[in-house]
Design a protein around this motif. Structure first.
Motif, PDB file in Angstrom:
ATOM      1  N   PHE A  11      -1.619 -17.063  10.511  1.00  0.00           N
ATOM      2  CA  PHE A  11      -2.570 -16.262  11.283  1.00  0.00           C
ATOM      3  C   PHE A  11      -2.535 -14.805  10.821  1.00  0.00           C
ATOM      4  N   THR A  12      -1.323 -14.272  10.710  1.00  0.00           N
ATOM      5  CA  THR A  12      -1.165 -12.854  10.367  1.00  0.00           C
ATOM      6  C   THR A  12      -1.682 -12.567   8.959  1.00  0.00           C
ATOM      7  N   GLN A  13      -1.359 -13.466   8.040  1.00  0.00           N
ATOM      8  CA  GLN A  13      -1.890 -13.319   6.672  1.00  0.00           C
ATOM      9  C   GLN A  13      -3.415 -13.286   6.680  1.00  0.00           C
ATOM     10  N   ASN A  14      -4.005 -14.156   7.487  1.00  0.00           N
ATOM     11  CA  ASN A  14      -5.470 -14.214   7.526  1.00  0.00           C
ATOM     12  C   ASN A  14      -6.080 -12.920   8.047  1.00  0.00           C
ATOM     13  N   ILE A  15      -5.397 -12.299   8.997  1.00  0.00           N
ATOM     14  CA  ILE A  15      -5.898 -11.013   9.483  1.00  0.00           C
ATOM     15  C   ILE A  15      -5.864  -9.976   8.358  1.00  0.00           C
ATOM     16  N   PHE A  16      -4.737  -9.923   7.642  1.00  0.00           N
ATOM     17  CA  PHE A  16      -4.643  -8.946   6.545  1.00  0.00           C
ATOM     18  C   PHE A  16      -5.656  -9.254   5.439  1.00  0.00           C
ATOM     19  N   LEU A  17      -5.875 -10.549   5.166  1.00  0.00           N
ATOM     20  CA  LEU A  17      -6.898 -10.921   4.173  1.00  0.00           C
ATOM     21  C   LEU A  17      -8.280 -10.464   4.647  1.00  0.00           C
ATOM     22  N   SER A  18      -8.522 -10.607   5.946  1.00  0.00           N
ATOM     23  CA  SER A  18      -9.820 -10.202   6.498  1.00  0.00           C
ATOM     24  C   SER A  18     -10.037  -8.695   6.389  1.00  0.00           C
ATOM     25  N   MET A  19      -8.928  -7.947   6.388  1.00  0.00           N
ATOM     26  CA  MET A  19      -9.040  -6.491   6.218  1.00  0.00           C
ATOM     27  C   MET A  19      -9.354  -6.131   4.768  1.00  0.00           C
ATOM     28  N   GLY A  20      -9.254  -7.133   3.884  1.00  0.00           N
ATOM     29  CA  GLY A  20      -9.538  -6.867   2.474  1.00  0.00           C
ATOM     30  C   GLY A  20      -8.297  -6.749   1.604  1.00  0.00           C
ATOM     31  N   CYS A  21      -7.125  -7.036   2.181  1.00  0.00           N
ATOM     32  CA  CYS A  21      -5.896  -7.003   1.387  1.00  0.00           C
ATOM     33  C   CYS A  21      -5.919  -8.139   0.358  1.00  0.00           C
ATOM     34  N   SER A  22      -5.245  -7.936  -0.758  1.00  0.00           N
ATOM     35  CA  SER A  22      -5.069  -9.012  -1.738  1.00  0.00           C
ATOM     36  C   SER A  22      -4.189 -10.098  -1.125  1.00  0.00           C
ATOM     37  N   GLU A  23      -4.249 -11.270  -1.731  1.00  0.00           N
ATOM     38  CA  GLU A  23      -3.390 -12.386  -1.294  1.00  0.00           C
ATOM     39  C   GLU A  23      -1.917 -11.944  -1.266  1.00  0.00           C
ATOM     40  N   GLU A  24      -1.496 -11.291  -2.331  1.00  0.00           N
ATOM     41  CA  GLU A  24      -0.093 -10.879  -2.455  1.00  0.00           C
ATOM     42  C   GLU A  24       0.285  -9.882  -1.354  1.00  0.00           C
ATOM     43  N   HIS A  25      -0.576  -8.908  -1.131  1.00  0.00           N
ATOM     44  CA  HIS A  25      -0.288  -7.903  -0.107  1.00  0.00           C
ATOM     45  C   HIS A  25      -0.326  -8.507   1.291  1.00  0.00           C
ATOM     46  N   ALA A  26      -1.265  -9.410   1.534  1.00  0.00           N
ATOM     47  CA  ALA A  26      -1.370 -10.044   2.855  1.00  0.00           C
ATOM     48  C   ALA A  26      -0.105 -10.851   3.154  1.00  0.00           C
ATOM     49  N   GLN A  27       0.374 -11.542   2.130  1.00  0.00           N
ATOM     50  CA  GLN A  27       1.606 -12.328   2.311  1.00  0.00           C
ATOM     51  C   GLN A  27       2.792 -11.430   2.617  1.00  0.00           C
ATOM     52  N   LEU A  28       2.888 -10.352   1.852  1.00  0.00           N
ATOM     53  CA  LEU A  28       4.024  -9.446   2.016  1.00  0.00           C
ATOM     54  C   LEU A  28       3.977  -8.749   3.379  1.00  0.00           C
ATOM     55  N   ALA A  29       2.812  -8.228   3.739  1.00  0.00           N
ATOM     56  CA  ALA A  29       2.676  -7.519   5.020  1.00  0.00           C
ATOM     57  C   ALA A  29       2.991  -8.470   6.181  1.00  0.00           C
ATOM     58  N   ALA A  30       2.493  -9.703   6.079  1.00  0.00           N
ATOM     59  CA  ALA A  30       2.779 -10.686   7.130  1.00  0.00           C
ATOM     60  C   ALA A  30       4.274 -10.987   7.176  1.00  0.00           C
ATOM     61  N   ASP A  31       4.894 -11.061   6.004  1.00  0.00           N
ATOM     62  CA  ASP A  31       6.324 -11.369   5.956  1.00  0.00           C
ATOM     63  C   ASP A  31       7.137 -10.305   6.697  1.00  0.00           C
ATOM     64  N   VAL A  32       6.779  -9.038   6.510  1.00  0.00           N
ATOM     65  CA  VAL A  32       7.518  -7.957   7.189  1.00  0.00           C
ATOM     66  C   VAL A  32       7.362  -8.085   8.708  1.00  0.00           C
ATOM     67  N   LEU A  33       6.124  -8.315   9.167  1.00  0.00           N
ATOM     68  CA  LEU A  33       5.896  -8.417  10.622  1.00  0.00           C
ATOM     69  C   LEU A  33       6.573  -9.651  11.213  1.00  0.00           C
ATOM     70  N   ILE A  34       6.427 -10.782  10.537  1.00  0.00           N
ATOM     71  CA  ILE A  34       7.007 -12.032  11.069  1.00  0.00           C
ATOM     72  C   ILE A  34       8.532 -11.943  11.098  1.00  0.00           C
ATOM     73  N   ARG A  35       9.095 -11.312  10.065  1.00  0.00           N
ATOM     74  CA  ARG A  35      10.559 -11.166  10.019  1.00  0.00           C
ATOM     75  C   ARG A  35      11.038 -10.378  11.234  1.00  0.00           C
ATOM     76  N   SER A  36      10.250  -9.388  11.633  1.00  0.00           N
ATOM     77  CA  SER A  36      10.596  -8.588  12.806  1.00  0.00           C
ATOM     78  C   SER A  36      10.592  -9.455  14.060  1.00  0.00           C
ATOM     79  N   ASP A  37       9.538 -10.259  14.230  1.00  0.00           N
ATOM     80  CA  ASP A  37       9.485 -11.160  15.393  1.00  0.00           C
ATOM     81  C   ASP A  37      10.626 -12.167  15.347  1.00  0.00           C
ATOM     82  N   MET A  38      10.894 -12.686  14.157  1.00  0.00           N
ATOM     83  CA  MET A  38      11.986 -13.664  14.026  1.00  0.00           C
ATOM     84  C   MET A  38      13.319 -13.035  14.415  1.00  0.00           C
ATOM     85  N   ARG A  39      13.505 -11.755  14.070  1.00  0.00           N
ATOM     86  CA  ARG A  39      14.774 -11.083  14.344  1.00  0.00           C
ATOM     87  C   ARG A  39      14.847 -10.554  15.775  1.00  0.00           C
TER      88      ARG A  39
END
Lengths: 358, 358
Positions: A11-39
């Protein structure tokens, strides 16, 4: 509701993709946010996703940044984030620090023209994976008053040190330099509960327990709470974060830091570009063999865990331990989201025409 | 009594010479102590001279150390202080950090097998003189309990960051990571006054205002005082100092740090050599031109000095400002010494057959 890590990540990746982020950036940005929720650091995870979107709508976040090194020596660099997501810019900078450390023993990168970078621990732990000591800090929207002042001059300016260990997990000291993080205040606001004296002051500079005092000119207090208990030290630490992150990089500092909330405009007399970070990595084997260091870290951790207890039910907590516990638990049980965050995320889904979370 | 800087300096050098230090080491060690007195940090100046002498008498301080680099990369090193005075070992290590920074942008030195190094600010300011950012920390005798424990596991473990400025003096954040420095406790003990709640706990882990509580099993509290006010952050900072200074260098850490007082023997199961320090230097122009940095530092300082005041008579204090004020004043008026310190110094004079201070 409880949501699985993978569903929330997509879901989070899709939001970043919708903002126009590249696939790589969307994955990375989502990873940082999800890691925070996981922790278990819910305040810095997907609860902030709509905040990033609103900044993008105001054109304060560039979804396709050209992140560049603008100044460099063998072990230092300044990076311009081109107004990109801090979630993407900070890992870019940390990779440079790590590469420099591989060759020269240590690497240090100041970042300007960035935005909020999520949890410091994410970036510092990138170094730990390489048997390095990681160091990450950022300045942030002004909410904290220096000792003797009632003016919001500094952010909660977190700093993080992360150290690899052997059999134990890494020691991760990841802390706001204010007495209480803003996230804790938000929890009290939602619950309508008083906060302890020493977290915030009202506009006149007196202690208050009203969690809403920031809305009427109040400010957060530095770690230490008042002069007698060392708030000048919390102020000094926060100042250190501000100077390393922004005065050194050419970002905005102090009260000039652009606010994270999109409904407040940045000051119209900026002293630099965007917000600033500071990231570093030092090779453990630049000082002693890694196995020696790790076995001594294990001994350090085990000795502190066995320190005598005041309450027999509560031992010393090693920095980073609660976050790791949360990460293990949530990998199994999923990530709990409060209703307000679910509603917020589903508004974003509507906004971009993507599937809502259930 | 009031004594001139030069008289006290000569006296102090003569004591170190009498211990068998070389002329160069005696001058340097005296310089560190006198600088502390000049900067108004009376607890770390000549008030400690007899402490160093007693450690030397116990053969715990080597007056003629062979200080060596035992491990190294282009920007990192580990130094063995050969049980020398920290007052001499730390500047040796800082010079290495500065030399590495000159060539590679930054330099970082972990030190083992040392003794107490005086004020952190002295060492960090060595870097500032070279237009570098200075970083200095040390671990110390265990007096501080981690959050949730009543056991003395950590020293007051100071950390210092020092930043050059332009027209303003350097910003020097030099702080114990405990709620109150031990020196403040000693002042209250001498005056027979209660200390604020949140500085110390008694043996059972409850807050106490008795400044003598350390003598009956009590302990100092980390910055933040209790969990609710962020003592886990003070603990995390102190842990960071301990790990960088000692786990990284091969010195003793945590409760194994040898006590400064000579009447307590070091633990008989050491985990390393002596006490540890960590020193660093980063070239400002490794990140941006020095003049740009300094003019932004001046702007940072002037903006913080003009922050709105709670009490019209008390503005924000820039870290390092009070110490510099003291230095200016004492250069003119001399250094005030309390009677107990004068008596202590004159006992040393007797001990070594040198001229007493008047």
């Amino acid at each position: 509701m409880i949501i699985s890590e993978s569903t929330l990540r997509t879901f989070t990746q899709n939001i970043f993709l919708s903002m126009g982020c590249s696939e790589e950036h969307a994955q990375l940005a989502a990873d940082v946010l999800i890691r925070s929720d996981m922790r278990g650091i819910d305040s810095h995870g997907v609860a902030r996703l709509s905040g990033y979107v609103r900044l993008w709508e105001k054109k304060r976040i560039n979804p396709t940044p050209n992140i560049t090194i603008v100044h460099e020596t063998p072990t230092t660099a300044t990076v311009d984030g081109d107004a990109g997501l801090g979630l993407v810019v900070a890992p870019f900078a940390m990779k440079i620090a790590i590469e420099k450390a591989k060759t020269y023993g240590s690497g240090w990168v100041a970042v300007r023209n960035s935005n909020h970078f999520g949890i410091s621990g994410y970036h510092a732990l990138m170094a730990v994976e390489q048997d390095m000591i990681g160091y990450a800090m950022t300045n942030a929207s002004p909410l904290v008053a220096p000792t003797f002042s009632n003016e919001r001059m500094l952010g909660t300016n977190p700093m993080c040190y992360a150290f690899p260990a052997g059999n134990y997990p890494p020691v991760v000291v990841d802390m706001a330099t204010s007495a209480a993080a803003n996230g804790k205040l938000e929890i009290a606001q939602r619950a309508g509960k008083a906060v302890p004296e020493g977290w915030i002051q009202s506009a006149d500079g007196s202690f208050t327990t009203d969690p809403h005092a920031l809305k009427t000119g109040g400010s957060l207090l530095p770690l230490g709470s008042n002069r007698e208990h060392g708030s000048h030290k919390g102020f000094g630490l926060s100042a250190t974060v501000d100077i390393l992150s922004a005065v050194l990089s050419g970002a905005n500092y102090g009260p000039w830091v652009p606010p994270f909330v999109s409904f407040l405009d940045p000051p119209n007399d900026p002293v630099g570009l965007g917000i600033g970070h500071f990231l570093g990595a030092m090779r453990v084997d630049g000082f002693r063999p890694v196995d020696e260091f790790k076995s001594n870290m294990d001994n350090w951790i085990s000795r502190f865990k066995s320190a005598s207890k005041i309450d027999p039910g509560q031992g010393v907590i090693i920095p980073g331990e609660p976050e790791l516990e949360a990460e293990k638990e949530r990998a199994v049980s999923g990530i709990p989201l409060v209703d307000a965050v679910v509603a917020d995320l589903n508004e974003l889904a509507d906004r971009f025409g993507i599937e809502k979370i259930q």
